[in-house]
Enzyme design. Structure first.
Site, PDB file in Angstrom:
ATOM      1  N   LYS A 178       0.805  -1.226   0.000  1.00 13.81           N
ATOM      2  CA  LYS A 178       0.000   0.000   0.000  1.00 13.81           C
ATOM      3  C   LYS A 178       0.839   1.277   0.000  1.00 13.81           C
ATOM      4  O   LYS A 178       0.402   2.303  -0.508  1.00 13.81           O
ATOM      5  CB  LYS A 178      -0.968   0.004   1.187  1.00 13.81           C
ATOM      6  CG  LYS A 178      -2.142  -0.945   0.985  1.00 13.81           C
ATOM      7  CD  LYS A 178      -3.218  -0.712   2.021  1.00 13.81           C
ATOM      8  CE  LYS A 178      -4.431  -1.579   1.741  1.00 13.81           C
ATOM      9  NZ  LYS A 178      -4.204  -3.006   2.072  1.00 13.81           N
ATOM     10  N   GLU A 205     -10.742   6.831   4.093  1.00  7.43           N
ATOM     11  CA  GLU A 205     -11.407   5.905   5.000  1.00  7.43           C
ATOM     12  C   GLU A 205     -10.465   4.730   5.209  1.00  7.43           C
ATOM     13  O   GLU A 205      -9.559   4.495   4.414  1.00  7.43           O
ATOM     14  CB  GLU A 205     -12.720   5.418   4.394  1.00  7.43           C
ATOM     15  CG  GLU A 205     -12.601   4.218   3.454  1.00  7.43           C
ATOM     16  CD  GLU A 205     -11.827   4.481   2.176  1.00  7.43           C
ATOM     17  OE1 GLU A 205     -11.668   5.667   1.799  1.00  7.43           O
ATOM     18  OE2 GLU A 205     -11.370   3.509   1.552  1.00  7.43           O
ATOM     19  N   SER A 217       1.831  -9.805  -0.962  1.00  8.45           N
ATOM     20  CA  SER A 217       1.471  -8.388  -0.825  1.00  8.45           C
ATOM     21  C   SER A 217       1.857  -7.761   0.505  1.00  8.45           C
ATOM     22  O   SER A 217       2.055  -6.556   0.588  1.00  8.45           O
ATOM     23  CB  SER A 217      -0.034  -8.208  -1.056  1.00  8.45           C
ATOM     24  OG  SER A 217      -0.777  -9.070  -0.221  1.00  8.45           O
TER      25      SER A 217
HETATM   26  C1  PLP Z   1      -5.017  -4.083   1.722  1.00 11.91           C
HETATM   27  C2  PLP Z   1      -4.280  -5.329   1.454  1.00 11.91           C
HETATM   28  C3  PLP Z   1      -4.648  -6.203   0.411  1.00 11.91           C
HETATM   29  C4  PLP Z   1      -5.874  -5.992  -0.446  1.00 11.91           C
HETATM   30  O1  PLP Z   1      -5.884  -4.849  -1.224  1.00 11.91           O
HETATM   31  P1  PLP Z   1      -5.708  -4.878  -2.802  1.00 11.91           P
HETATM   32  O2  PLP Z   1      -6.102  -3.523  -3.223  1.00 11.91           O
HETATM   33  O3  PLP Z   1      -6.629  -5.956  -3.336  1.00 11.91           O
HETATM   34  O4  PLP Z   1      -4.302  -5.200  -3.082  1.00 11.91           O
HETATM   35  C5  PLP Z   1      -3.864  -7.314   0.160  1.00 11.91           C
HETATM   36  N1  PLP Z   1      -2.781  -7.587   0.917  1.00 11.91           N
HETATM   37  C6  PLP Z   1      -2.393  -6.787   1.932  1.00 11.91           C
HETATM   38  C7  PLP Z   1      -1.186  -7.147   2.716  1.00 11.91           C
HETATM   39  C8  PLP Z   1      -3.125  -5.631   2.241  1.00 11.91           C
HETATM   40  O5  PLP Z   1      -2.739  -4.839   3.243  1.00 11.91           O
END
Ligand code: PLP
Length: 404
Positions: free
Chosen positions: A100, A122, A389
């Site tokens: 993010k 938000e 992610s």
């Molecule tokens: C917020 C988040 C997601 C989901 O958000 P996307 O917009 O679908 O990428 C996935 N993995 C992590 C670690 C997150 O913090």
């Protein structure tokens, strides 16, 4: 003029000038807000063509976030599965522990260029709030985060983080007192003062230009991974797997491979307690076309077209819709959308932790779980690249809840 942020990715020239990916996306907002969105779109077009802006963002990515994030060959996991080789793109190693930060830095730089004093957003579980508060602290902007009162109680550590970083957390006491109402309150606040503040959306969702802009800021993931896989294995990955909440980490990864027709792409949605139970957030798999949060999407909705409450053990995935480009890629069958249950995600969470010494976020664990299933069906000469992610430190209380 070229957009320097997305010139290396395969956008299939999307979206169109009104923000449509096929029939999805667009901008469905009140007139007053449309004016503001047009200003954001115009400024984004300008800065995306400005080498100084692109260089400033690249410097932050390198020296603040720690990019490029590495690609790790998960040898132990691959050996245990006995099929295709699994590689991990390590967004968990970014500053703040997830992908993010990539788009928050972009959005906050844009805010500065627009002369804004304050960023607002938000947050549900608080992950977007923390990443935005981080970027705002760095860039010297005020930051207001709207958060449902229930989420404020549930996500105390992230609330503390945001406050430590100097952000103001505003508990939303209306309606269900969760994410949906936080979105409404944040938009209301934005409409009251669109001059000094700017709304920073946390995924590839919302009205145009956000799905495009957030994708372009996240595209660095796929651009790096493409080069890294070529260096490590001498060819492109055969398969790529990413989890899909709103869809930003997946779009960031997929974007660099859309024109590589031999690379199979998989988006993993949360099946929660099971698709048959109704307690899930698999919007593309189980939803229908509709409009929410200012854009056309495929969503889980009631018969009045209102988004329904959704569920996943991974709070970052419990969103009732998906980014418009995902809906489009689903319709043209370029990406296969599939699902993983809570139980399967938790199993993968432990497998990766214990075999590789990497504690993944529960969101990312959905992608790992599907990669393992896929690897079992494939030969050893095949490769799977997983977008990891984020890191799982935020999820460790699952350890106690699940009684392992
Ligand atoms: C917020 C988040 C997601 C989901 O958000 P996307 O917009 O679908 O990428 C996935 N993995 C992590 C670690 C997150 O913090």
């Amino acid at each position: 003029m070229t957009n320097l942020l997305n010139k290396e990715i395969d956008t299939v020239n999307l979206p169109d000038s009104k923000g449509y990916f096929g029939e999805y996306g667009g901008s469905f907002v009140p007139e007053a807000l449309q004016k503001v969105m047009d200003e954001v779109a115009a400024k984004y077009e300008e800065i995306s063509q400005d080498p100084a802006f692109v260089q400033e963002l690249a410097d932050l990515n390198a020296h603040y976030t720690g990019r490029p994030s590495p690609v790790t060959f998960a040898k132990n996991l691959s050996d245990a599965v006995g099929g295709a080789k699994i590689y991990l793109k390590r967004e968990d190693l970014n500053h703040t522990g997830a992908h993010k930060i990539n788009h928050c830095l972009g959005e906050v730089l844009l805010a500065k260029r627009m002369g804004k004093k304050k960023v607002i957003a938000e947050t549900g579980a608080g992950q977007h709030g923390v990443a935005l508060a981080t970027a705002a602290a760095l860039m010297g902007l005020e930051c207001d985060i709207y958060m449902g009162e229930i989420d404020v109680m549930k996500e105390a550590p992230n609330v503390s983080r945001m406050k430590i970083l100097g952000a103001k957390v505003i508990p939303v006491k209306t309606g269900t007192r969760t994410l949906k109402d936080a979105v409404d309150e944040a938009f209301k606040a934005y409409l009251k003062d669109p001059v000094t503040q700017i709304y920073c959306i946390g995924s590839v969702v919302g009205p145009h230009p956000f799905p495009m802009m957030v994708r372009d800021f996240q595209a660095v993931i796929g651009i790096e991974a493409r080069r890294q896989m070529l260096e490590m294995t001498g060819r492109l990955p055969d398969n790529i797997v990413a989890c899909v909440g709103g869809g930003s980490n997946a779009m960031g990864m997929f974007s660099a491979f859309l024109d590589d027709k031999d690379v199979k792409l998989y988006g993993v949605e949360p099946a929660g307690m099971g698709l048959e139970t109704g307690a899930h957030a698999a919007s593309i798999t189980k939803g229908s076309k509709g409009i929410m949060h200012g854009f056309k999407t495929i969503m889980i909705q009631d018969d009045k077209g209102e988004p329904l409450p959704v569920y996943s053990i991974a709070s970052g995935l419990d969103y009732p819709g998906s980014g418009p480009q995902h809906c489009y890629l689903h319709d043209i069958k370029r990406v296969t959308y599939t699902t993983i249950t809570d139980r399967e995600a938790v199993e993968a969470f432990y497998a990766l932790s214990r075999m590789e010494g990497i504690i993944p976020a529960l969101e990312s664990s959905h992608a790992v779980a599907y990669a393992v299933k896929l690897a079992e069906q494939l030969d050893k000469d095949q490769t799977i690249l997983v977008n990891l992610s984020g890191r799982g430190d935020k999820d460790i209380d699952v350890y106690y809840k699940k009684d392992h």
